[in-house]
Design an enzyme around this catalytic site. Sequence first.
Site, PDB file in Angstrom:
ATOM      1  N   GLU A  63      27.169  47.381  81.773  1.00 44.10           N
ATOM      2  CA  GLU A  63      26.078  48.294  82.112  1.00 44.10           C
ATOM      3  C   GLU A  63      26.076  49.583  81.282  1.00 44.10           C
ATOM      4  OE1 GLU A  63      26.276  48.978  86.327  1.00 44.10           O
ATOM      5  OE2 GLU A  63      25.856  46.907  86.834  1.00 44.10           O
TER       6      GLU A  63
ATOM      7  N   GLU B 247      26.942  40.159  88.144  1.00 44.70           N
ATOM      8  CA  GLU B 247      27.057  40.890  89.420  1.00 44.70           C
ATOM      9  C   GLU B 247      25.787  40.678  90.215  1.00 44.70           C
ATOM     10  OE1 GLU B 247      27.862  45.128  89.245  1.00 44.70           O
ATOM     11  OE2 GLU B 247      29.399  44.823  87.718  1.00 44.70           O
TER      12      GLU B 247
END
Length: 436
Positions: free
Chosen positions: A163, A345
Site C-alpha cells: 500500500e 488483504e
Amino acid sequence: MKFPDNFVWGVATASYQIEGAVNEDGRGESIWDRFSHTPGKVLNGDTGDVACDHYHRYKEDVALIKELGVDSYRFSLAWPRIFPQGTGEYNPKGMDFYKRLVDELLKQGIKPAVTLYHWDLPQALEDKGGWLNRDTAYYFRDYAVKVFQELGTSIDTWITLNEPWCSAFLGYGNGHHAPGKTSETDFLVATHNLLLAHGLAMEAYRDMGLPQKIGITLNLSPYYPASEKPEDLKALQRADGFQNRIYLDPVFKGKYPEDLTDALAVIEPLIQPGDMELISKPIDFLGINYYTRGIIGADKDGNVVHHRGENPHTAMDWEVYPEGIYDLLQRVHKDYGPIPLQITENGAAYEDTVVDGKVEDEERRSYLERHFAQCLRAIEDGVPLEAYFVWSLLDNFEWAWGYDRRFGIIYVDFATQERIMKRSALWFKDFLRTQR
Ligand code: IFM
C-alpha cells in the site's frame, strides 16, 4: 462455493502490528516507534512495543495458522531488525528471527508470502528525509537484495511494498500515519520514491534469477459516482486518479496519469532517465487490498466529496460492500490485465466481546463469506484471481487506532496474550475443509 483446486488461501499480518520486541536482538528504531511514542498520535497512547508478542510466540501462532488449514501466511519483515540504521551494518540476529519463522512455516507445510515493506521505515532513514529522499529507494534495494540472498527460495511469494498510497499519503500527505508530515507535494514526492524503490527491488530480483513470484500490493478502491452530473463524474475521475491510477499506471504502463496535471507538475521534475522503465518492470502478480468502496461527488467548487453509502458500516466506519471487490477485480483485469491477481488483504473490524470464552463475530463471518462469493463470481467471469488472504490472522496494532480496532479472526487478549479463535475463524476453517 467451490474455488479452483489450485486457489491459494491465506491469512495476513504485518511486522509492527504484531511482533513487539522492539528493543530485542539489535532491532533499530522505526518511524512507528517514534510516532506511536509521540503523545497524541495514536489513540489511547498505544504503541507496538509489545503488540501480540509474536516475536516470542511465533510458534504458537504458526500452530494456529496450521489449525486453520490455510495454504499460505503473508507477513512482513521489519527493515530495522535487519538493518537497524536502514543502511550500513547488517544485523544477522534480526534476520534469524525470520529464518526461524520461515522454518516453522515450512515445517508445518505453510507457504511463506513475504512483504518487504509494510510501513516500518528505519527512523535513521527518516532522519535523512525518509521517502522524500530519493536515496531511500536505493537503500531499500540493498535491503531487499540482502533479504533475497538470505531467505532466497524458501519464500513462495514476494511483495515489494504494501500500500504505497498509505505510506505516501497518510505518512507525508495528511500526517495520520508515521512520520506524520502534512504536505500535498510531499505525498507526491514520496509516491515517486516508493515506486522507484519497488522498481529497483524488482530489477535486483530479476538480476538474481530467483524463480518465485514477485509483485506489489496496492490498496485500491472502486469508485462510483454520486450522480451522473458532469461535475460529479469529473470528481470521480480525480479521486480515482489519486487513489488508484497514480500507482497502477506507472506499474503497468510506465507513466503517470496524464489527467492529473497538478500532480505531474510535481512528479515530472523528479523522474530521472530509466525510472519509469524500472517502475514498470513486469510483475508476476498484482496484490490488491480491498476493504470498501467510495461514492464520489463534487462540492460547489468542484472538490472531491466522499458520500456515505447506505449499507451497514464496520467499526472503521467503512461501508460493507462486497460487490465492490468484484467490480474492482473486473476493472483491474480489464484496464491493466492480463495479470494474475491476488487479494492480499480483505477483512473487517468489529467490536468483539468474549462471552464464556467465545467470540461470536457473525458480522465478520458474514463479511468474509460475502466477499468470498464475489471473488468466486469474478473467477467464474474470467478474472485470473489466484489467491485470497484474510486480514487479519490476529487482532493487532491498527496504526493510529491502536488496539481499539480489532480485525483478527483470532481474538487477542492484550493483557494476557491469550488467543481465542473467533466464530469467523472456526467458520473459515470449516470452509477451507470444503475446498479440499
Ligand atoms: O491494518 C491495515 C494493514 O496494515 C494495511 N491494510 C489495511 C489494514 C486495515 O486498516
